[in-house]
Structure formats: structure tokens, C-alpha cells
Design an enzyme around this catalytic site. Structure first.
Site, PDB file in Angstrom:
ATOM      1  CG  ASP A  34      -2.015  -0.752   1.284  1.00 46.93           C
ATOM      2  OD1 ASP A  34      -2.317  -1.293   0.228  1.00 46.93           O
ATOM      3  OD2 ASP A  34      -2.670  -0.838   2.346  1.00 46.93           O
ATOM      4  CE  LYS A  56      -7.542  -0.743   0.348  1.00 48.97           C
ATOM      5  NZ  LYS A  56      -7.631  -1.725   1.376  1.00 48.97           N
ATOM      6  CG  MET A 171      -8.967   6.971   6.724  1.00 50.99           C
ATOM      7  SD  MET A 171      -9.851   5.556   6.072  1.00 50.99           S
ATOM      8  CE  MET A 171     -10.509   4.827   7.559  1.00 50.99           C
TER       9      MET A 171
HETATM   10  N1  SAH Z   1      -4.381   0.267   9.122  1.00 52.99           N
HETATM   11  C1  SAH Z   1      -3.939   1.601   9.373  1.00 52.99           C
HETATM   12  C2  SAH Z   1      -5.024   2.615   9.120  1.00 52.99           C
HETATM   13  C3  SAH Z   1      -5.473   2.661   7.690  1.00 52.99           C
HETATM   14  S1  SAH Z   1      -6.657   3.892   7.403  1.00 52.99           S
HETATM   15  C4  SAH Z   1      -3.398   1.682  10.806  1.00 52.99           C
HETATM   16  O1  SAH Z   1      -3.617   0.785  11.610  1.00 52.99           O
HETATM   17  O2  SAH Z   1      -2.717   2.662  11.105  1.00 52.99           O
HETATM   18  C5  SAH Z   1      -5.638   5.229   6.866  1.00 52.99           C
HETATM   19  C6  SAH Z   1      -5.635   6.322   7.883  1.00 52.99           C
HETATM   20  O3  SAH Z   1      -4.743   6.004   8.951  1.00 52.99           O
HETATM   21  C7  SAH Z   1      -5.139   7.651   7.383  1.00 52.99           C
HETATM   22  O4  SAH Z   1      -6.159   8.368   6.722  1.00 52.99           O
HETATM   23  C8  SAH Z   1      -4.732   8.335   8.658  1.00 52.99           C
HETATM   24  O5  SAH Z   1      -5.850   8.819   9.358  1.00 52.99           O
HETATM   25  C9  SAH Z   1      -4.192   7.179   9.451  1.00 52.99           C
HETATM   26  N2  SAH Z   1      -2.726   7.092   9.316  1.00 52.99           N
HETATM   27  C10 SAH Z   1      -2.016   6.078   8.829  1.00 52.99           C
HETATM   28  N3  SAH Z   1      -0.700   6.335   8.891  1.00 52.99           N
HETATM   29  C11 SAH Z   1      -0.584   7.544   9.456  1.00 52.99           C
HETATM   30  C12 SAH Z   1       0.505   8.380   9.804  1.00 52.99           C
HETATM   31  N4  SAH Z   1       1.767   8.017   9.595  1.00 52.99           N
HETATM   32  N5  SAH Z   1       0.244   9.572  10.372  1.00 52.99           N
HETATM   33  C13 SAH Z   1      -1.013   9.963  10.610  1.00 52.99           C
HETATM   34  N6  SAH Z   1      -2.068   9.236  10.308  1.00 52.99           N
HETATM   35  C14 SAH Z   1      -1.889   8.036   9.744  1.00 52.99           C
END
Ligand code: SAH
Length: 499
Positions: A34, A56, A171
Site C-alpha cells: 500500500d 490505496k 481518515m
Molecule cells: N491500518 C492503518 C489505518 C489505515 S486507514 C493503521 O492501523 O494505522 C488510513 C488512515 O490512517 C489515514 O487516513 C490516517 O488517518 C491514518 N494514518 C495512517 N498512517 C498515518 C501516519 N503516519 N500519520 C497519521 N495518520 C496516519
């Protein structure tokens, strides 16, 4: 045995992948990844591993989920070990569940390797604990994204009124205003602390904090970009006492490291650990040069000389390929230039007999002379037979110096070959460039316009690991060059910290 591994890559900092996840990346035949998976992690994949990007980003999927599912099944038919690498954790808004169900329906076995979710790690890197004794007794992770639309999700804000519950919205960057207003309208105190953390756990991390009443304006002013998460609750105030990541000594500095080989450089990791933003530029590849040695030949060697860890690795590979092992070297003394080489030799079960006080070739030759002379107790008629495994084409002045007091046989065991370079940005955009060998300096800078080299002197600091590397840089017209006092990665990092 599982065929497909659904692996959480962690929130961004490549160091936050699990041990199990890393082992699978190294082993995978195919990695389907991803946008949010740290790109550095792919550097650990096998060279022949098929890497497939399926994008994605929040709502725009480069490849629709159904296509990703089909791709997983297709690749599982093709390979033994397929890794599906996802940002954060697999099951926290990661659609890992859907992929697992689809695989099971198609009779394909899978395993799940959970990852460190941004929902917890993002706030942590901003100095915000999601729970804290006396402040928050629970936390809730909520999506700010509505399936297949840009509208606000149907969030029941009235169920989020408990002041002792921390709210983490993923998100939700584009909805920060609606979320804050929704919470206030439902009755949560407008002075409730809130923070938005973008690019959490990476060198681009940026944090904006305020209260429900002003957080949206603050985020707009600061221009935070996705991925970002929103934290709401009194725990946000703890950031004052707990922030650590942005307080590191090299935070805000942007560096370029010229490296050889595919794997991320250890120097990069060390500079990042101190908070710097580091880009890498690969300027070469290491290739072994196979050779066979006979037992008698090896038994006649009085002293083995190693001036790099690579020399040890590729020499020992040739020893093994000759049907021999470390015991064939038991007659020889071993001299190494520094700790890293010493460490590598130890991995093969051999302790170094000689290591100079200073890890550079001048000191090495001088001190080694004394050592070799005392090996034969000053017998002027006996000359030691030395083997010096090294890189082909390396200009080793050391050989000439060694020849003055021993019969030194140069052995080409590996080659540092140039590879196509991709400069991530203009050289002068960096605060500093790092060179750890003469060939890197030559490859990276030779084609540069004199103008750029000159401008670099003013804007960009040039760090060199040692005298040979510095000489190459000076030869290219680079000035001034800052040379590490101790000629290793630690020495370089210390040199930067003392700036
Ligand atoms: N599976 C992932 C989440 C996926 S949804 C997890 O457990 O982290 C994607 C969302 O995750 C983004 O829109 C944001 O809100 C958050 N996200 C993922 N990586 C991030 C990062 N490095 N900094 C801030 N938000 C993050």
C-alpha cells in the site's frame, strides 16, 4: 503452511515493523503493498522478489479492493510466499478482514501479522498517550471517512461525550471542522484539547494542537497534509511534558546519504534516530568475486588483513566455497582495521589478533608494522606472508606500505560496481551530504556542474568518513570537507552533533 501473509507494516517509521513482519519481507517471493507502508521496508526484500504497488490512498484506490483480492489469489497460485503489506495494523481500517475472507473462500491459507497501528503510535510519537491514569480510562478509534463518498460518515457524536474517553479519528483530515463542530453541538466542551498529527512517526511528522473550538482553523493555517489523524481529549495536554520525537537534536535537518547496495544504510538509521530527514542515493552494488583456495595455500598465510566487513564476508564465502572453514585459517593471525570489521570476523568464529588504535589506513600500516615485526621477534630474514582480501580496482596505497615489511598478496574478493543513480532532489536542497567511501563521492559528484559544486560549499555541508574519502572529495573540487575524527559511522554522527 500459509501462502499469503497479511502483514502490518507499522505507521511509517520503518523501525516500527514487527520482527515477524520483517522476516517475512526478507523471505517473500512477492510483496503487494500500500501507499502507507514505509518504502524503506521494501529495501529488505530479496532482489528477485516481485513488488506490486496497489496504492490505496484514503478514498481513491489505485486498484479497487476486488482487484486486490483477485491479485492475491493469482499470486498465491504463482508463488510460495506472498506478503500483503499494509500500513499500520492489518485489521484497523485496513480491509485485511475482507482479504482474509476472500482468500479463505478460494481455499488459500493465510496468516495475519498484526502491525503497530497509527491510531496508537501516531499520538505516542506526538507525546500523547491515548490513556493516562486519572485523565483517560478508554480510547475509541473512529473512521472519519464514509464508504464510497466524500460526505460525512454517520457518526453518533452523542455517544462520544465521556470526557475520560480519548477519541482518535482516522481518515478525517478533510472533515476536521465537521468533526469538531459535531462534537461541540452534541455537547462536548468546546475547550476540550484536540490535536491533529500528520505523517506521524516519519521525519515529516507535523503536529497541530488546540481545542475543539479552534483546531480546524489551526490545521488550515498550518496546511497539514494527509495521512493525518485527529486526537480529542484531555490527554492532548500531556504533549507538553511527553513530546520527544520533534525534540531530537537533528530534527528539521535534511540530509543525503550516498550508499552502496540495496539495503538501507546503517548510517541513515543512525541519523534518523537523531531526528534528521534522510534521503538515500544508491551509487553502487557489491558483487562477490568467486575464487577457490587450497588448504595448503591458506595454511601458508601468516597474517590475514581485513580493512572492511565486506572483505571478510566475501573472503569467507570463498573459503566455504572451497570446501573449507575457519579451521583452515587457524595458523594465520588476523588484523582488522576497526570494530565493524572485527565484529564481522567474529561472526565467522575468528577473533582478531590485531586492531589499530585509530581506524584509518595510515595508522593501520604503522601500527601493523610493529605487530608483524614482533611476530617474528625481530628476525630480519623472515618476512611475513600476508593475504589482503579487498575490493577489485580499489586504489589501496596500504598495499605498498605493507610491502615494505611483509609479502603482501592482494586478493580481489568483491567488486563495487556502479549502478544507475536516482537523485531524489537537487544536491543543494540538502543541509548536508554524507560520503562513506571514495567511490561514492566520485560517482555522485563527478557529473555535477562546477556551479553546483561551488554552490554546495555555501549551502550544503559535506561530511566524509575518512582521509581517502576526503581526498577524493577534494579532488572533485569540493571544499570545505568535514572529516569524522573517528573514521566510522558513529564518528560521523558525533561530528554532525558537535556542529
Ligand atoms: N491500518 C492503518 C489505518 C489505515 S486507514 C493503521 O492501523 O494505522 C488510513 C488512515 O490512517 C489515514 O487516513 C490516517 O488517518 C491514518 N494514518 C495512517 N498512517 C498515518 C501516519 N503516519 N500519520 C497519521 N495518520 C496516519
Amino acid at each position: 503452511m500459509a501462502k499469503v501473509y497479511l502483514v502490518g507494516a507499522g505507521p511509517g517509521d520503518p523501525g516500527l515493523i514487527t520482527v515477524k513482519g520483517m522476516e517475512l519481507i526478507k523471505k517473500a517471493d512477492c510483496i503487494i503493498y500500500d501507499r502507507l507502508a514505509a518504502p524503506e521496508l521494501l529495501g529488505y526484500a530479496r532482489r528477485d522478489c516481485e513488488l506490486i504497488y496497489v496504492g490505496k490512498a484514503d478514498s481513491r484506490h489505485t486498484l479497487p479492493q476486488e482487484k486486490i483480492n483477485e491479485l492475491l489469489v493469482e499470486k498465491a497460485g504463482e508463488y510460495h510466499c506472498v506478503v500483503r503489506l499494509k500500513g499500520g495494523d492489518v485489521f484497523v481500517f485496513g480491509r485485511g478482514g475482507e482479504e482474509g475472507i476472500y482468500l479463505r473462500e478460494h481455499g488459500i491459507s493465510f496468516s495475519v501479522v498484526p502491525g503497530v497501528s497509527s491510531a496508537v503510535a501516531g499520538p505516542a510519537y506526538a507525546g500523547i498517550p491515548v490513556t493516562h491514569r486519572g485523565i483517560a480510562t478508554s480510547f475509541r478509534v473512529i473512521t472519519g471517512h464514509k464508504r464510497d463518498s466524500h460526505e460525512m460518515p454517520d457518526l453518533d457524536f452523542s455517544g462520544m461525550m465521556d470526557p475520560s474517553e480519548t477519541l482518535v479519528f482516522l481518515m478525517g483530515l478533510s472533515k476536521v471542522r465537521q468533526i469538531a463542530e459535531g462534537l461541540i453541538a452534541a455537547g462536548r466542551d468546546k475547550e476540550t484539547p484536540a490535536a491533529v498529527i500528520s505523517h506521524a512517526t516519519t521525519e515529516a511528522q507535523s503536529v497541530c494542537s488546540g481545542t475543539l473550538s479552534d483546531i480546524a482553523d489551526r490545521v488550515e493555517r498550518k496546511g497539514l497534509t494527509s495521512p493525518a489523524l485527529i486526537v480529542v481529549g484531555d490527554v492532548v495536554t500531556l504533549r507538553e511534558s511527553l513530546r520527544f520525537y520533534e525534540d531530537k537534536p537533528l530534527w528539521g535537518f535534511k540530509y543525503l546519504v550516498a550508499k552502496i547496495g540495496q539495503e538501507p544504510s546503517r548510517l541513515t538509521a543512525m541519523l534518523r534516530e537523531k531526528g534528521a530527514q534522510v534521503r538515500e542515493c544508491r551509487v553502487g552494488e557489491i558483487m562477490g568475486i568467486p575464487a577457490k583456495y587450497s588448504r595448503t595455500e591458506l595454511e601458508n598465510v601468516d597474517i590475514l588483513i581485513f580493512t572492511s566487513a565486506n572483505a571478510v564476508t566475501y573472503f569467507m564465502r570463498n573459503v566455504f566455497a572451497s570446501g573449507l572453514d575457519a579451521r583452515a585459517l587457524s595458523h594465520a593471525k588476523a588484523a582488522v582495521i576497526g570494530q565493524k570489521t572485527q565484529q564481522k570476523l567474529k561472526e565467522y568464529g575468528i577473533c582478531a589478533d590485531f586492531i589499530p588504535e585509530h581506524a584509518n589506513s595510515k595508522a593501520f600500516a604503522k601500527e601493523l608494522k610493529g605487530y608483524v615485526e614482533q611476530m617474528f621477534q625481530g628476525n630480519p630474514f623472515k618476512r611475513a606472508k600476508a593475504w589482503y582480501p579487498m575490493a577489485k580496482n580499489a586504489k589501496e596505497q596500504l598495499v605498498d606500505e605493507l610491502l615494505e615489511f611483509c609479502d603482501c598478496g592482494r586478493l580481489d574478493v568483491y567488486e563495487n560496481v556502479p549502478c544507475p543513480m536516482e537523485l531524489p532532489e537537487e544536491l543543494t536542497d540538502f543541509d548536508a551530504l554524507f560520503f562513506t567511501c571514495a567511490s561514492s563521492a566520485e560517482r555522485l559528484l563527478k557529473g555535477q556542474e562546477p556551479k553546483v559544486i561551488e554552490k554546495m560549499g555555501e549551502h550544503t555541508k559535506i561530511y566524509s568518513i575518512g582521509p581517502k574519502c576526503s581526498a577524493a572529495l577534494s579532488g572533485l573540487g569540493v571544499s570545505p570537507v568535514i572529516e569524522a575524527a573517528v573514521n566510522n559511522y558513529e564518528g560521523l554522527v558525533n561530528c554532525v552533533l558537535q556542529k
